[in-house]
Design a protein around this motif. Sequence first.
Motif, PDB file in Angstrom:
ATOM      1  N   TYR A  70      58.422  40.506  28.856  1.00 17.66           N
ATOM      2  CA  TYR A  70      57.906  40.206  27.499  1.00 17.66           C
ATOM      3  C   TYR A  70      58.873  39.415  26.610  1.00 17.66           C
ATOM      4  O   TYR A  70      58.459  38.570  25.852  1.00 17.66           O
ATOM      5  CB  TYR A  70      57.474  41.474  26.754  1.00 17.66           C
ATOM      6  N   THR A  71      60.167  39.766  26.659  1.00 17.76           N
ATOM      7  CA  THR A  71      61.206  39.095  25.851  1.00 17.76           C
ATOM      8  C   THR A  71      60.820  38.876  24.390  1.00 17.76           C
ATOM      9  O   THR A  71      60.956  37.783  23.854  1.00 17.76           O
ATOM     10  CB  THR A  71      61.644  37.754  26.484  1.00 17.76           C
ATOM     11  N   LEU A  72      60.345  39.938  23.783  1.00 16.90           N
ATOM     12  CA  LEU A  72      60.206  39.880  22.321  1.00 16.90           C
ATOM     13  C   LEU A  72      61.608  39.989  21.754  1.00 16.90           C
ATOM     14  O   LEU A  72      62.465  40.672  22.324  1.00 16.90           O
ATOM     15  CB  LEU A  72      59.345  41.040  21.832  1.00 16.90           C
ATOM     16  N   PHE A  73      61.843  39.354  20.613  1.00 23.64           N
ATOM     17  CA  PHE A  73      63.182  39.394  20.030  1.00 23.64           C
ATOM     18  C   PHE A  73      63.434  40.787  19.438  1.00 23.64           C
ATOM     19  O   PHE A  73      62.689  41.225  18.553  1.00 23.64           O
ATOM     20  CB  PHE A  73      63.337  38.294  18.974  1.00 23.64           C
ATOM     21  N   PRO A  74      64.458  41.492  19.923  1.00 24.91           N
ATOM     22  CA  PRO A  74      64.610  42.906  19.573  1.00 24.91           C
ATOM     23  C   PRO A  74      65.013  43.188  18.135  1.00 24.91           C
ATOM     24  O   PRO A  74      64.833  44.298  17.656  1.00 24.91           O
ATOM     25  CB  PRO A  74      65.701  43.385  20.535  1.00 24.91           C
ATOM     26  N   PRO A 115      60.253  45.999  18.747  1.00 20.95           N
ATOM     27  CA  PRO A 115      59.793  46.016  20.140  1.00 20.95           C
ATOM     28  C   PRO A 115      60.078  47.327  20.879  1.00 20.95           C
ATOM     29  O   PRO A 115      59.250  47.787  21.665  1.00 20.95           O
ATOM     30  CB  PRO A 115      60.553  44.845  20.773  1.00 20.95           C
TER      31      PRO A 115
END
Lengths: 222, 216
Positions: A70-74, A115
């Motif tokens: 997914y690599t949502l910005f944490p 996230p």
Amino acid sequence: MSKITNLTKSYEGFSVKDISFSVSPGEAIALVGKSGSGKSTLLRLLAGLEQKDAGEINFDGKIAYVSQDYTLFPHLTLIENITLLPKLRGEKSYKETAVTYLKEFELYEHRNKYPNELSGGQRQRTALIRALMINARVFLLDEVTSALDPEATKNILEMVQKLKEEDYQVIFATHELGFAERGADRVMFLDEGDLYKDISVDSFFNQEDDSKIKTFVENYYF
Amino acid sequence: MIDILINHQALFLSGFITTVKLFVLIVIIGLAGGTLLGALSSKIELFGDIVTSLKFLSKVIPVLVILFWFHYPLQVLLGVVVDPFWTAVAVFGLVNLISVAYLIFSEIKLLPKKYIESASSLGMTQGEIVRNIEIPLVFKRSFPEVMLLQATMLEYTLFASLIAVPEIFRVAQNVNSLIYDPVPIYTLLILFFVVILAPLHLFVTYFKKYNKVEYV
């Protein structure tokens, strides 16, 4: 229509060889094959995350790549994740658009969560909304259902079908043949970096003549 | 206690000002230089190797020994005499700089490449990625440790008294040698550090709790 011609990339001990195909608006292609067959590499090449050695990539519209984790910005909340780029580009009605998508995909009440506070399915849907927010026309999805439960997988399948209905182009890599059968129009079967077959879903899952495909489907369709 | 403070207010005030000046200079050198060196270290391998080596040295050599080495042998070797205040600024500033640089460098190295790729695939420019992804992530993750390091630096300033820097601890010792009343004098010292360091530690705890960034 997007067109990929003679795409080639060599690594030490592995290569993606001379791959050509096209994808039309409203069409979804499933990339299938054993682990290490080149599915993710092909998607990364298409996304521009790897440099190609040769070939042409011509996409009909902006592309969006969604990876398996997914690599949502944490450090950003859900709503900040999906509005970051439109905000940077100074787009006018991005907030309203974001709210519309969040409501449509049942994430509105989670909009201020980070996230790590979201489930896998919620993160995946957020990643897809983020791609929609940048007005992408071509979606490259890399094993997006690999860590999801059946309910979340069903939600992603519905999203893919919705993308097709709205004339987006979708190319997804998957290990789940059931997901490929329900979500795709065509199947590209990769074998050790080669595009072994590019055929319709029906032909792929009802293959009688090609023993390689037949064996693959028998062994990996659960 | 108040009597002692009032009777020796000029001395305590000068010690307090010296400690604050020392601390502020150490923090400025450490944060400005350390952040820059940490960022450069992530881009230039040689810088990264130097920072890692110096950090190792600062771990194995006690800071007091470094301070004394800079105060006596180094000045003899160079044939110069430097004001102890500036020797302390140089040594603690350098230790802070190396430690901050190492923290920033380590945090940049830990930053998963996937976030950069994700930002890039969304169409963000290199500058936008640095400003909106790399800097905020590295800042949020390293900030608590950098702040705790500054607290340690304030404690280190006490060592400056051993090379005759007239900071707050040395002033307290001098006042005590004049009137011999250690309980209120050293209690004052405790209060001084508690007033400064307790809010700092509480703030770091709060920051860690509400701004923690986990890579997912």
